[in-house]
Design a protein around this motif. Structure first.
Motif, PDB file in Angstrom:
ATOM      1  N   GLY A  38       0.830  -1.213   0.000  1.00 16.30           N
ATOM      2  CA  GLY A  38       0.000   0.000   0.000  1.00 16.30           C
ATOM      3  C   GLY A  38       0.858   1.254   0.000  1.00 16.30           C
ATOM      4  N   LYS A  39       2.041   1.145   0.622  1.00 11.47           N
ATOM      5  CA  LYS A  39       2.925   2.313   0.721  1.00 11.47           C
ATOM      6  C   LYS A  39       3.426   2.729  -0.670  1.00 11.47           C
ATOM      7  CE  LYS A  39       3.111   3.117   5.168  1.00 11.47           C
ATOM      8  NZ  LYS A  39       3.917   2.272   6.040  1.00 11.47           N
ATOM      9  N   ILE A  40       3.535   1.783  -1.575  1.00 12.17           N
ATOM     10  CA  ILE A  40       3.971   2.125  -2.934  1.00 12.17           C
ATOM     11  C   ILE A  40       2.899   3.007  -3.587  1.00 12.17           C
ATOM     12  CG2 ILE A  40       4.668   1.225  -5.194  1.00 12.17           C
ATOM     13  CD1 ILE A  40       5.330  -1.441  -3.753  1.00 12.17           C
ATOM     14  N   TYR A  41       1.640   2.567  -3.458  1.00 14.94           N
ATOM     15  CA  TYR A  41       0.549   3.358  -4.043  1.00 14.94           C
ATOM     16  C   TYR A  41       0.408   4.698  -3.321  1.00 14.94           C
ATOM     17  CZ  TYR A  41      -0.522  -0.758  -6.748  1.00 14.94           C
ATOM     18  OH  TYR A  41      -0.425  -1.805  -7.635  1.00 14.94           O
ATOM     19  N   ARG A  42       0.673   4.692  -2.021  1.00 21.54           N
ATOM     20  CA  ARG A  42       0.611   5.958  -1.281  1.00 21.54           C
ATOM     21  C   ARG A  42       1.701   6.921  -1.759  1.00 21.54           C
ATOM     22  NH1 ARG A  42      -1.937   6.096   4.152  1.00 21.54           N
ATOM     23  NH2 ARG A  42      -3.302   4.283   4.263  1.00 21.54           N
ATOM     24  N   LEU A  43       2.886   6.379  -2.033  1.00 24.22           N
ATOM     25  CA  LEU A  43       3.997   7.207  -2.526  1.00 24.22           C
ATOM     26  C   LEU A  43       3.592   7.850  -3.862  1.00 24.22           C
ATOM     27  CD1 LEU A  43       7.006   7.486  -1.430  1.00 24.22           C
ATOM     28  CD2 LEU A  43       7.649   6.009  -3.296  1.00 24.22           C
ATOM     29  N   ARG A 121      -3.788  -5.430  -1.577  1.00 21.20           N
ATOM     30  CA  ARG A 121      -5.154  -5.734  -2.025  1.00 21.20           C
ATOM     31  C   ARG A 121      -5.191  -6.840  -3.083  1.00 21.20           C
ATOM     32  NH1 ARG A 121      -4.902  -2.486   1.285  1.00 21.20           N
ATOM     33  NH2 ARG A 121      -6.248  -0.706   1.775  1.00 21.20           N
ATOM     34  N   ASP A 122      -4.077  -7.013  -3.809  1.00 17.37           N
ATOM     35  CA  ASP A 122      -4.056  -7.992  -4.912  1.00 17.37           C
ATOM     36  C   ASP A 122      -2.878  -8.954  -4.764  1.00 17.37           C
ATOM     37  OD1 ASP A 122      -1.987  -6.211  -5.326  1.00 17.37           O
ATOM     38  OD2 ASP A 122      -2.204  -6.201  -7.501  1.00 17.37           O
ATOM     39  N   ILE A 123      -2.449  -9.164  -3.548  1.00 19.00           N
ATOM     40  CA  ILE A 123      -1.250  -9.987  -3.330  1.00 19.00           C
ATOM     41  C   ILE A 123      -1.573 -11.470  -3.510  1.00 19.00           C
ATOM     42  CG2 ILE A 123       0.687 -10.451  -1.743  1.00 19.00           C
ATOM     43  CD1 ILE A 123       0.400  -7.520  -2.787  1.00 19.00           C
ATOM     44  N   ASN A 170     -15.464   4.661   1.709  1.00 17.12           N
ATOM     45  CA  ASN A 170     -15.227   5.068   0.320  1.00 17.12           C
ATOM     46  C   ASN A 170     -14.107   4.249  -0.309  1.00 17.12           C
ATOM     47  OD1 ASN A 170     -15.115   6.750  -2.040  1.00 17.12           O
ATOM     48  ND2 ASN A 170     -13.421   7.873  -1.090  1.00 17.12           N
ATOM     49  N   ARG A 171     -13.032   4.047   0.462  1.00 15.32           N
ATOM     50  CA  ARG A 171     -11.895   3.278  -0.052  1.00 15.32           C
ATOM     51  C   ARG A 171     -12.253   1.800  -0.244  1.00 15.32           C
ATOM     52  NH1 ARG A 171      -6.426   2.923   1.989  1.00 15.32           N
ATOM     53  NH2 ARG A 171      -6.996   3.719   4.022  1.00 15.32           N
ATOM     54  N   ASP A 172     -13.027   1.260   0.703  1.00 16.95           N
ATOM     55  CA  ASP A 172     -13.498  -0.133   0.564  1.00 16.95           C
ATOM     56  C   ASP A 172     -14.227  -0.268  -0.765  1.00 16.95           C
ATOM     57  OD1 ASP A 172     -12.598  -0.874   3.033  1.00 16.95           O
ATOM     58  OD2 ASP A 172     -14.575  -1.125   3.954  1.00 16.95           O
ATOM     59  N   ASN A 177     -14.541  -2.605  -5.927  1.00 16.93           N
ATOM     60  CA  ASN A 177     -15.348  -2.540  -7.148  1.00 16.93           C
ATOM     61  C   ASN A 177     -14.593  -2.088  -8.385  1.00 16.93           C
ATOM     62  OD1 ASN A 177     -18.165  -3.230  -6.207  1.00 16.93           O
ATOM     63  ND2 ASN A 177     -17.477  -1.726  -4.699  1.00 16.93           N
ATOM     64  N   ARG A 178     -13.293  -1.909  -8.289  1.00 20.90           N
ATOM     65  CA  ARG A 178     -12.560  -1.460  -9.477  1.00 20.90           C
ATOM     66  C   ARG A 178     -12.428  -2.605 -10.481  1.00 20.90           C
ATOM     67  NH1 ARG A 178      -7.181  -0.798  -5.930  1.00 20.90           N
ATOM     68  NH2 ARG A 178      -6.528  -2.967  -5.947  1.00 20.90           N
ATOM     69  N   LYS A 179     -12.117  -2.209 -11.728  1.00 28.51           N
ATOM     70  CA  LYS A 179     -12.057  -3.210 -12.798  1.00 28.51           C
ATOM     71  C   LYS A 179     -10.823  -4.116 -12.660  1.00 28.51           C
ATOM     72  CE  LYS A 179     -12.427  -3.377 -17.794  1.00 28.51           C
ATOM     73  NZ  LYS A 179     -12.384  -2.565 -18.999  1.00 28.51           N
TER      74      LYS A 179
HETATM   75  O1  C5P Z   1      -2.857  -0.561   2.478  1.00 27.43           O
HETATM   76  P1  C5P Z   1      -3.056   0.920   2.316  1.00 27.43           P
HETATM   77  O2  C5P Z   1      -4.290   1.397   2.982  1.00 27.43           O
HETATM   78  O3  C5P Z   1      -1.853   1.691   2.692  1.00 27.43           O
HETATM   79  O4  C5P Z   1      -3.257   1.136   0.730  1.00 27.43           O
HETATM   80  C1  C5P Z   1      -3.579   2.374   0.166  1.00 27.43           C
HETATM   81  C2  C5P Z   1      -4.343   2.141  -1.129  1.00 27.43           C
HETATM   82  O5  C5P Z   1      -3.463   1.564  -2.101  1.00 27.43           O
HETATM   83  C3  C5P Z   1      -5.508   1.154  -1.029  1.00 27.43           C
HETATM   84  O6  C5P Z   1      -6.710   1.761  -0.623  1.00 27.43           O
HETATM   85  C4  C5P Z   1      -5.586   0.585  -2.431  1.00 27.43           C
HETATM   86  O7  C5P Z   1      -6.379   1.374  -3.269  1.00 27.43           O
HETATM   87  C5  C5P Z   1      -4.159   0.654  -2.939  1.00 27.43           C
HETATM   88  N1  C5P Z   1      -3.507  -0.642  -2.944  1.00 27.43           N
HETATM   89  C6  C5P Z   1      -3.724  -1.476  -4.032  1.00 27.43           C
HETATM   90  N2  C5P Z   1      -3.062  -2.654  -4.124  1.00 27.43           N
HETATM   91  C7  C5P Z   1      -2.219  -3.048  -3.178  1.00 27.43           C
HETATM   92  C8  C5P Z   1      -1.989  -2.236  -2.044  1.00 27.43           C
HETATM   93  C9  C5P Z   1      -2.680  -1.043  -1.947  1.00 27.43           C
HETATM   94  O8  C5P Z   1      -4.512  -1.152  -4.912  1.00 27.43           O
HETATM   95  N3  C5P Z   1      -1.570  -4.201  -3.319  1.00 27.43           N
END
Ligand code: C5P
Length: 220
Positions: A38-43, A121-123, A170-172, A177-179
């Motif tokens: 998640g930290k990668i996407y946050r970055l 989320r997709d590990i 909202n994040r859930d 629900n994303r493609k």
């Molecule tokens: O886990 P965390 O809350 O830090 O993740 C932030 C956002 O990054 C998630 O809400 C999700 O949209 C995205 N994410 C993702 N796939 C991952 C990890 C995180 O799409 N493997």
């Protein structure tokens, strides 16, 4: 001497379900490299908030320069960045760019580690389909919002409980629900609901599951 098989642990979870805490405990116990994906996407979400003229080529450069220590930045923990991350994470082209970095951590951890543990989320469904262990960690929305609210309080972030709850909801929705690569429990993942479990009780549950299989396979 026969080379020991890597211990690979894949965890998926909605936000604030306790996956990060468990992943860290697993990493410590079994000497695994831990990557909070998640930290990668946050970055990248932070990068987008700071640069209005963002392009794929700029993002690619940014991704190619990512070092594990960049992911420890406390600034990444803000709610605004989390939402920006979730929006960026919908994009397939960006997900593909991030995949290689994650796969490298998962299957080629530095020699000092016995394997890896990744959470996101997709590990379980995309990045580590062949992991030795797969967990889906969850908790009720209310419990997760309470936990996240307390974390923000500790970090002295000025945000109300209602805002935290709304943002997680909202994040859930966005993540499930994303493609591409939506958050879901794969059939082969073990479900752990942490709503009524302490950190320790949850870890004991996971550790027992792992030890049983690792003993049979001769890893421990
Ligand atoms: O886990 P965390 O809350 O830090 O993740 C932030 C956002 O990054 C998630 O809400 C999700 O949209 C995205 N994410 C993702 N796939 C991952 C990890 C995180 O799409 N493997």
């Amino acid at each position: 001497m026969k080379k020991k098989k890597l211990i690979t642990v894949a965890i998926d979870s909605p936000a604030a379900a306790g996956a990060g805490t468990q992943a860290k405990l697993i990493a410590k116990k079994y000497k695994l490299l831990y990557l909070d994906t998640g930290k990668i996407y946050r970055l990248l979400g932070k990068f987008k908030l700071e640069n209005s003229q963002i392009t794929y080529s700029l993002l690619k450069k940014k991704i190619n320069k990512i070092k594990l220590k960049d992911l420890n930045n406390k600034e990444l923990l803000s709610d605004k960045i989390a939402t920006s991350a979730s929006l960026i994470a919908k994009n397939l082209r960006i997900r593909k760019m991030v995949k290689k970095f994650q796969k490298n951590c998962a299957y080629k951890p530095p020699k000092k580690f016995s394997g890896s543990v990744l959470d996101g989320r997709d590990i379980t469904s995309v990045i580590m389909k062949k992991a030795s262990f797969k967990f889906y960690i969850t908790a009720s929305l209310n419990v997760r919002a309470k936990r996240r609210f307390l974390e923000f309080k500790k970090l002295k972030k000025n945000i109300s409980f209602e805002e935290v709850l709304k943002s997680l909801k909202n994040r859930d929705y966005l993540d499930k629900n994303r493609k591409y690569s939506p958050l879901k429990k794969t059939k082969d993942s073990i479900l752990i609901n942490t709503s009524k479990l302490s950190k320790k009780a949850c870890f004991i549950k996971i550790r027992d599951i792992m030890d049983k299989k690792l003993k049979i396979n001769g890893n421990i």
